[in-house]
Design an enzyme around this catalytic site. Sequence first.
Site, PDB file in Angstrom:
ATOM      1  N   HIS A 229       0.815  -1.218   0.000  1.00  0.00           N
ATOM      2  CA  HIS A 229       0.000   0.000   0.000  1.00  0.00           C
ATOM      3  C   HIS A 229       0.851   1.272   0.000  1.00  0.00           C
ATOM      4  O   HIS A 229       0.943   1.957  -1.002  1.00  0.00           O
ATOM      5  CB  HIS A 229      -0.936  -0.040   1.211  1.00  0.00           C
ATOM      6  N   HIS A 271      -1.615   0.611   6.948  1.00  0.00           N
ATOM      7  CA  HIS A 271      -1.822   1.536   5.827  1.00  0.00           C
ATOM      8  C   HIS A 271      -0.614   2.461   5.655  1.00  0.00           C
ATOM      9  O   HIS A 271       0.319   2.142   4.951  1.00  0.00           O
ATOM     10  CB  HIS A 271      -3.114   2.325   6.024  1.00  0.00           C
ATOM     11  N   GLU A 286      -4.932   0.073  11.117  1.00  0.00           N
ATOM     12  CA  GLU A 286      -6.337   0.480  11.184  1.00  0.00           C
ATOM     13  C   GLU A 286      -6.994   0.047  12.493  1.00  0.00           C
ATOM     14  O   GLU A 286      -8.005   0.613  12.907  1.00  0.00           O
ATOM     15  CB  GLU A 286      -7.112  -0.071   9.988  1.00  0.00           C
TER      16      GLU A 286
END
Length: 299
Positions: A229, A271, A286
């Site tokens: 990511h 993330h 998260e």
Amino acid sequence: MNQVEMTEFPVGKPEEALYGVASTPDGALWFTLAKGNAIGRLSPDGEVSRFPLPHADGQPTTITCGPDGRPWFTLSSANAVGRLSPDGALRMFELPRPASRPFGIAAGHDGCLWFAEMAGDRIGRITIDGDIEEYDLPVKGGYPSCMAAGRDGLMWFTLNQAGAIGSISATAAPRIFPLGAADAAPVGIASDAQGALWIAQAGNGAIARFDAGGRITEFPLHSRAARPHALAADAAGNLWFTEWGANRIGRISEAGDTAGYELAAPGSEPHGIAIDPHGCVWAALETGSLVRLQASPRD
């Protein structure tokens, strides 16, 4: 390389969707709570502060350290860019055109911040005083996502739905460079010390290298479902990235050697990622924690 120690610091709740993280020169870590509608700060001594945002659902996402040493961030739903001072003073800068959905943001070599407009098919540029310029891209529906400053003086960005990256500056028109894989779905992008760009390809589980001559080399990860990511470069020549789909933090050297570090809790959903002034790697989970990775001497 030395062994890696991982330490988690709880800073939010799972329902607040901790997303982005950035380091400032004072050693603080700043982070976004995408569903908690707030920006947070973890001080070097471990104190957590929160700064609520004025919009009911602003969706703060990506955050970076600006040329002024302050945290700058995008608010995708509020269609704005924000800036915070260490004392919590907030400034919000609404974008000129509605529903642009700003996402990635990075400091440029020109003393400005550059950001990607996912729904606007544009790249934006904002001065530290809040003056905004926007640049239309030649690709429609490309979903411009993340930004990085290149060693060549240009700003680089990913086009998630177009399977491409692009470059731009205040004086150079945007150029688009397709990646090798049609299903690449690039997200994160970072520049190394040699001037190469590294791209996290969430769609096919790979990290790609785009060198100064335009050559693309793809490095498949351990699983196509790893969903890399965000990316950040350290001073030793390594690129660190979050593996959202594999619950890991990954590392790749400039030679293409990879390693992975499993997170302690299943389903952590990493993330954003950043490097602090001491060279430690931080990732936003998260589930509500910041995790720090630091080298430790071998036994």
